[in-house]
Structure formats: C-alpha cells, structure tokens
Write a protein that holds these residues in place. Structure first.
Motif, mmCIF file in Angstrom:
data_model
loop_
_atom_site.group_PDB
_atom_site.id
_atom_site.type_symbol
_atom_site.label_atom_id
_atom_site.label_comp_id
_atom_site.label_asym_id
_atom_site.label_seq_id
_atom_site.Cartn_x
_atom_site.Cartn_y
_atom_site.Cartn_z
ATOM 1 N N SER A 114 0.829 -1.202 0.000
ATOM 2 C CA SER A 114 0.000 0.000 0.000
ATOM 3 C C SER A 114 0.867 1.257 0.000
ATOM 4 N N ALA A 115 2.021 1.211 0.689
ATOM 5 C CA ALA A 115 2.935 2.358 0.676
ATOM 6 C C ALA A 115 3.503 2.563 -0.717
ATOM 7 N N LEU A 116 3.883 1.474 -1.376
ATOM 8 C CA LEU A 116 4.403 1.560 -2.739
ATOM 9 C C LEU A 116 3.359 2.122 -3.685
ATOM 10 N N ASP A 117 2.148 1.601 -3.616
ATOM 11 C CA ASP A 117 1.074 2.072 -4.497
ATOM 12 C C ASP A 117 0.765 3.548 -4.232
ATOM 13 N N GLY A 118 0.781 3.943 -2.954
ATOM 14 C CA GLY A 118 0.503 5.335 -2.612
ATOM 15 C C GLY A 118 1.555 6.278 -3.163
ATOM 16 N N LEU A 119 2.818 5.889 -3.070
ATOM 17 C CA LEU A 119 3.888 6.721 -3.618
ATOM 18 C C LEU A 119 3.807 6.797 -5.136
ATOM 19 N N ALA A 120 3.509 5.687 -5.783
ATOM 20 C CA ALA A 120 3.404 5.681 -7.243
ATOM 21 C C ALA A 120 2.277 6.600 -7.713
ATOM 22 N N ALA A 121 1.127 6.522 -7.048
ATOM 23 C CA ALA A 121 0.000 7.382 -7.412
ATOM 24 C C ALA A 121 0.323 8.847 -7.142
ATOM 25 N N GLY B 49 3.276 10.236 -7.169
ATOM 26 C CA GLY B 49 4.217 10.693 -8.184
ATOM 27 C C GLY B 49 3.525 11.074 -9.476
ATOM 28 N N ARG B 50 2.547 10.274 -9.872
ATOM 29 C CA ARG B 50 1.806 10.602 -11.099
ATOM 30 C C ARG B 50 1.033 11.909 -10.930
ATOM 31 N N ARG B 51 0.456 12.128 -9.761
ATOM 32 C CA ARG B 51 -0.274 13.383 -9.520
ATOM 33 C C ARG B 51 0.661 14.585 -9.616
ATOM 34 N N LEU B 52 1.844 14.476 -9.047
ATOM 35 C CA LEU B 52 2.793 15.593 -9.087
ATOM 36 C C LEU B 52 3.243 15.885 -10.514
ATOM 37 N N ILE B 53 3.457 14.834 -11.296
ATOM 38 C CA ILE B 53 3.840 15.028 -12.701
ATOM 39 C C ILE B 53 2.707 15.702 -13.462
ATOM 40 N N GLU B 54 1.490 15.200 -13.282
ATOM 41 C CA GLU B 54 0.335 15.764 -13.988
ATOM 42 C C GLU B 54 0.118 17.230 -13.613
ATOM 43 N N ALA B 55 0.440 17.592 -12.364
ATOM 44 C CA ALA B 55 0.270 18.973 -11.912
ATOM 45 C C ALA B 55 1.435 19.866 -12.318
ATOM 46 N N GLY B 56 2.462 19.302 -12.948
ATOM 47 C CA GLY B 56 3.600 20.083 -13.403
ATOM 48 C C GLY B 56 4.572 20.474 -12.307
ATOM 49 N N LEU B 57 4.578 19.723 -11.213
ATOM 50 C CA LEU B 57 5.408 20.096 -10.070
ATOM 51 C C LEU B 57 6.762 19.408 -10.047
ATOM 52 N N SER B 58 6.988 18.436 -10.928
ATOM 53 C CA SER B 58 8.230 17.668 -10.834
ATOM 54 C C SER B 58 8.823 17.438 -12.219
ATOM 55 N N PRO B 59 9.519 18.443 -12.769
ATOM 56 C CA PRO B 59 10.101 18.278 -14.101
ATOM 57 C C PRO B 59 11.241 17.268 -14.118
ATOM 58 N N GLU C 233 12.388 9.173 -11.632
ATOM 59 C CA GLU C 233 11.294 10.027 -12.101
ATOM 60 C C GLU C 233 10.049 9.697 -11.293
ATOM 61 N N LEU C 234 9.427 10.712 -10.726
ATOM 62 C CA LEU C 234 8.318 10.462 -9.803
ATOM 63 C C LEU C 234 7.105 9.844 -10.481
ATOM 64 N N GLY C 235 7.017 9.969 -11.787
ATOM 65 C CA GLY C 235 5.895 9.354 -12.497
ATOM 66 C C GLY C 235 6.126 7.894 -12.846
ATOM 67 N N ARG C 236 7.297 7.346 -12.482
ATOM 68 C CA ARG C 236 7.622 5.960 -12.847
ATOM 69 C C ARG C 236 8.174 5.192 -11.647
ATOM 70 N N ILE C 237 7.452 5.224 -10.570
ATOM 71 C CA ILE C 237 7.919 4.587 -9.340
ATOM 72 C C ILE C 237 7.491 3.128 -9.306
ATOM 73 N N ASP C 238 8.449 2.254 -9.019
ATOM 74 C CA ASP C 238 8.138 0.858 -8.748
ATOM 75 C C ASP C 238 8.988 0.418 -7.560
ATOM 76 N N GLU C 239 8.941 -0.864 -7.245
ATOM 77 C CA GLU C 239 9.633 -1.345 -6.047
ATOM 78 C C GLU C 239 11.135 -1.090 -6.096
ATOM 79 N N ARG C 240 11.707 -1.122 -7.305
ATOM 80 C CA ARG C 240 13.149 -0.904 -7.449
ATOM 81 C C ARG C 240 13.530 0.565 -7.265
ATOM 82 N N SER C 241 12.533 1.446 -7.237
ATOM 83 C CA SER C 241 12.793 2.883 -7.153
ATOM 84 C C SER C 241 12.999 3.367 -5.723
ATOM 85 N N LEU C 242 12.712 2.525 -4.745
ATOM 86 C CA LEU C 242 12.632 2.984 -3.363
ATOM 87 C C LEU C 242 13.786 2.480 -2.507
#
Length: 222
Positions: free
Chosen positions: A4-11, A13-23, A45-54
C-alpha cells in the motif's frame, strides 16, 4: 515491502507530474513505514515509481535496503524528527515555488504573502530556509530546528518541501503551495491586498494551521 505504501507513492508521483510540479527526474518523496522511511531513490522520475525505485532508511536516515536514497533524504528526516504526526514528505522543484525561493521573503516566519484563505488553511506559514547546496545534510538540521511551527518550507534558490499526515495530504499541500507561490508572483508588480491579521488568525484557528503572529499585517479593510 508494504504494497500500500508503494502504491501510494506511485500514485502520488503521477499526480505531481500531472500537476507540473516535478520536471524530469527532479523531486523526491517519502512515507513512514512502521519504524522506517521509504524514500524515492536518486534520479528516479516520480511518475515511474516501482519497487526498485525505493530505498529504506531508519528514522535517523541510515540506509538499510533498496535503491540508493535521494541525496535530499536529510530534508525528510528533519520533518519526521519534528513531528511524529507527519507520515509523508515531498520535495519538489516546482517552477513558482523555485522562483519565489529566489526572492526576499514576505516575513521571517513566512516567505509567501497571505493572499488567499486556501494557502492559510491548507498549508500555513512557510518560512524561507537558508541556502545550502543540494544534498547538504544541514538542510535537515534547518528543517528540524526552524523556530516556527510549520508543515512546509521554501529552500532558498532551490524549491519547496512539505509534510503531511499521509502521502495524499502531502501532495495536496504541495499543489496548494505551488498555486500560492504562483499567485504571489502574478500579483507582485501590483498594489495587491493581503489578508488581514484578524482574517489569518480566524482561518488558522478554524483549520488548525500553523501561523505565527507577526508585526507585519495588512491594513484593516472595510
């Protein structure tokens, strides 16, 4: 790893990318996970988080597993040390927050002029912390030792860092702070009208937002 922590971070990250906050690959995020910290790795990249990213850190910032942690880990540790109620931390180089971090702060306790109730309600005072080079461990000390109550800060000539009760709360706060910075910059050349000290106090009390009374207050309006 806590799924759930992994899924929450991945989601998040996508929100921050969509909002233009993380170039690009800028920015980093973390969450408390029991008695440790899960934080995004360096260059992720915050829009591409998986288990290997953490990476997994102890609460004092010691690396105990996973990817190589972001160099900005001290920022995150500083907020977790400040308040056990913080469950997530986000650091971004969003354009308006970066621009405002290069300007003279509105007041010692708050870099962002109080123009809208939403900034006061959702973020609260956001001091400008001293310039340190990216990755400097002193950034975490600055966050931990800041003399004002806060759940967000601007880092001089660098960007924004926010904390929340959970990752969704932190994302909401990061988006609201970026919008507040944008509005300040849009109105900077104009004769703008700020919220009064009384209006700010009422909002802060009603919403439980951190705000330190200041001698600098907007004139009362009819």
């Amino acid at each position: 790893m806590n799924r759930s922590a992994l899924d929450g971070l991945a989601a998040a990250g996508r929100r921050l990318i969509e909002a233009g906050l993380s170039p690009g690959s800028s920015g980093n995020m973390s969450v408390r996970d029991a008695d440790s910290i899960l934080i995004t790795g360096t260059g992720v990249e915050l829009g591409r988080i998986d288990e290997r990213s953490l990476a997994r850190l102890t609460m004092d910032g010691t690396h105990v597993g996973g990817a190589k942690a972001s160099k900005e880990a001290p920022l995150h540790v500083g907020f977790y040390r400040r308040d056990a109620g913080f469950g997530a931390v986000i650091h971004v180089h969003s354009p308006h927050a970066v621009a405002l971090s290069c300007m003279t702060p509105w007041a010692d306790h708050n870099a962002v002029a109080p123009l809208t109730p939403y900034f006061v309600m959702r973020v609260g005072q956001t001091p400008l912390l001293p310039y340190r080079h990216p990755g400097d461990a002193t950034l975490g000390v600055d966050v931990y030792e800041a003399p004002w109550p806060m759940r967000a800060a601007l880092l001089a000539n660098h960007g924004a860092v926010v904390a929340g009760s959970d990752i969704d709360d932190a994302v909401d706060r990061a988006i609201e702070l970026e919008e507040a910075c944008r509005i300040v910059l849009l109105t900077d050349p104009l004769q703008r009208v700020e919220l009064t000290a009384g209006q700010i106090e009422e909002l802060a009390q009603r919403w439980g937002s951190p705000w330190t009374p200041s001698a600098r207050a907007a004139p009362q309006r009819l």
